[in-house]
Design an enzyme around this catalytic site. Structure first.
Site, PDB file in Angstrom:
ATOM      1  N   ARG A  90      -1.574   1.637   5.220  1.00 55.73           N
ATOM      2  CA  ARG A  90      -0.295   1.320   4.555  1.00 55.73           C
ATOM      3  C   ARG A  90       0.821   1.715   5.528  1.00 55.73           C
ATOM      4  NH1 ARG A  90       0.124   1.442  -1.293  1.00 55.73           N
ATOM      5  NH2 ARG A  90       1.902   0.099  -0.870  1.00 55.73           N
ATOM      6  N   GLN A 204       3.793  -1.516 -11.098  1.00 50.26           N
ATOM      7  CA  GLN A 204       3.560  -0.064 -11.198  1.00 50.26           C
ATOM      8  C   GLN A 204       4.329   0.572 -12.350  1.00 50.26           C
ATOM      9  OE1 GLN A 204       4.214  -1.719  -8.359  1.00 50.26           O
ATOM     10  NE2 GLN A 204       3.265  -0.763  -6.581  1.00 50.26           N
ATOM     11  N   ASP A 245       9.330   6.330  -0.064  1.00 53.92           N
ATOM     12  CA  ASP A 245       8.161   6.227   0.824  1.00 53.92           C
ATOM     13  C   ASP A 245       8.478   6.692   2.231  1.00 53.92           C
ATOM     14  OD1 ASP A 245       7.737   4.138  -1.447  1.00 53.92           O
ATOM     15  OD2 ASP A 245       5.776   4.652  -0.632  1.00 53.92           O
ATOM     16  N   ASN A 255      11.873   2.487  -0.431  1.00 50.18           N
ATOM     17  CA  ASN A 255      11.097   2.667  -1.658  1.00 50.18           C
ATOM     18  C   ASN A 255      10.677   1.273  -2.136  1.00 50.18           C
ATOM     19  OD1 ASN A 255      10.014   4.496  -3.668  1.00 50.18           O
ATOM     20  ND2 ASN A 255      11.457   3.588  -5.102  1.00 50.18           N
ATOM     21  N   LYS A 256       9.934   1.227  -3.203  1.00 47.60           N
ATOM     22  CA  LYS A 256       9.388  -0.032  -3.721  1.00 47.60           C
ATOM     23  C   LYS A 256      10.452  -1.129  -3.812  1.00 47.60           C
ATOM     24  CE  LYS A 256       6.006  -0.723  -4.326  1.00 47.60           C
ATOM     25  NZ  LYS A 256       5.219  -1.379  -3.251  1.00 47.60           N
TER      26      LYS A 256
END
Ligand code: MRU
Length: 374
Positions: A90, A204, A245, A255-256
């Site tokens: 990732r 999520q 992240d 982030n997402k």
């Protein structure tokens, strides 16, 4: 945190066998499956397919993957190969590199025969520290939530908090980052309500955050991602808090995907927008998040299809676009530091700015060269 009243962690150490057990997040919320990981290949598969996910949990799981590799072969070649293979799983969450660097620093100076035991101990320490770290993030965030609740007019209902993706205990070993303050507020008797955005394409928010808040009886409502601006405009949000992240040395936060849009809505409506993270999520080697943070490109299938529970009780994947529609799927976006009210860390609240990060580095006792290195 608890599942049906029983305390569990998203990754659990099986000391007797020197393996770990993970809660498979691809099966939630409609099933509960624990899966034992005992090999480098198993860990790589679990991270790539997002059976485990969330920056801190990816780091903790990768650490055990490194141990499994060294248990099979503690030689210098495998130290390098396993590091590279795990790092490639990732690309955005920097906790992965942080955890691998930490294990590598410990094992490289040791004779091969001592490396596996040292890696096992270090991976265990990373896991345990994550729990304490997130509890501390929760305590610092709790103070912010209490202050925000006090600013609300009397009898104006619960503190309305918006979050995105899953930055709860499922994304960490325990507690969570952005959700830890919410759990602590709820446990302390503060009236809170959480707007959970579904977080397309992987969902999520819908499948993980809604599930874990429900397990802890925290009042929450699921909304589509596109509701954020509307709810903020109507005065139905008091503050937003998300995880991260990777955060740069000037406070930009990856982030997402969808986080940036929420930050823009928060700015337009003068709402606090907090990012909660352990310091292991800071990449001290970069400053400009928009140009320098690698953004994971994921399969277009996650955009063109949705997965859910069908009427017959079976999981099903269905196509929602014309067959063959081209789709783009950036896993993350970057919110510039100037849109972030503050970074909630285990060491307290810091500004999302070069000065704020410099202050944090000083608090950590980091020297300039350490800060530049990792
Ligand atoms: O792709 P994911 O599900 O691993 O992305 C996770 C997130 O973006 C989280 O918000 C972030 O890692 C913080 S986790 C505590």
């Amino acid at each position: 945190m608890k599942i049906q009243g029983v305390s569990r962690r998203s990754i659990e150490i099986i000391a007797g066998r020197q393996t770990v057990r993970i809660l498979d997040q691809t099966v939630l919320p409609h099933g509960l499956e624990w899966r034992e990981l005992a090999s480098l290949a198993g860990v790589i598969e679990a991270i790539k397919t997002m059976r485990v996910r969330g920056a801190p949990l990816i780091g903790a799981t990768a650490a055990f993957g490194y141990f499994f590799a060294l248990r099979d072969d503690p030689g210098d070649d495998l130290i390098a190969r396993a590091y590279a293979e795990l790092l490639a799983t990732r690309p955005t969450a920097v906790n992965l590199r942080w955890a691998l660097d930490r294990i590598r620093r410990v094992v490289v100076p040791l004779p091969p025969g001592a490396r596996a035991a040292a890696a096992w101990a270090e991976a265990g320490a990373i896991s345990e520290e994550d729990v304490r770290t997130n509890q501390a993030i929760g305590a610092h965030g709790l103070a912010l939530l209490q202050a925000a609740a006090q600013r609300k007019p009397p009898s104006s209902g619960p503190l309305q908090i918006m979050t995105h993706c899953n930055a709860g205990w499922l994304g960490c070993v325990d507690w969570g980052t952005a959700i830890a303050p919410i759990y602590q507020a709820h446990d302390a008797g503060l009236e809170v309500h959480v707007w959970v955005s579904e977080t397309r394409p992987r969902g999520q928010g819908a499948s993980l955050t809604a599930w874990e808040l429900g397990q802890h009886n925290v009042p929450h409502t699921l909304v589509v991602d596109n509701e954020a601006g509307h709810l903020a405009q109507r005065g139905l949000v008091d503050l937003m808090i998300v995880g991260a992240d990777r955060v740069t040395a000037r406070g930009d936060a990856a982030n997402k995907i969808g986080t940036y849009l929420k930050a823009l809505a928060a700015r337009a409506h003068h709402l606090p927008f907090y990012v909660a993270l352990p310091v292991s999520t800071i990449d001290w080697t970069i400053t400009d998040g928009i140009r320098e943070i690698p953004i994971e490109q994921r399969t277009s299938r996650e955009v063109t299809h949705v997965v859910g529970l069908a009427a017959d009780g079976q999981r099903q994947e269905v196509l929602i676009s014309p067959a063959g529609t081209p789709a783009r799927n950036d896993g993350f976006d970057v919110t510039p530091g100037e849109l972030i009210t503050g970074l909630v860390t285990e060491h307290g609240l810091f500004g999302a700015s070069p000065e704020g990060l410099a202050h944090l580095a000083k608090t950590l006792g980091r020297t300039g060269s350490e800060t530049a290195a990792t």
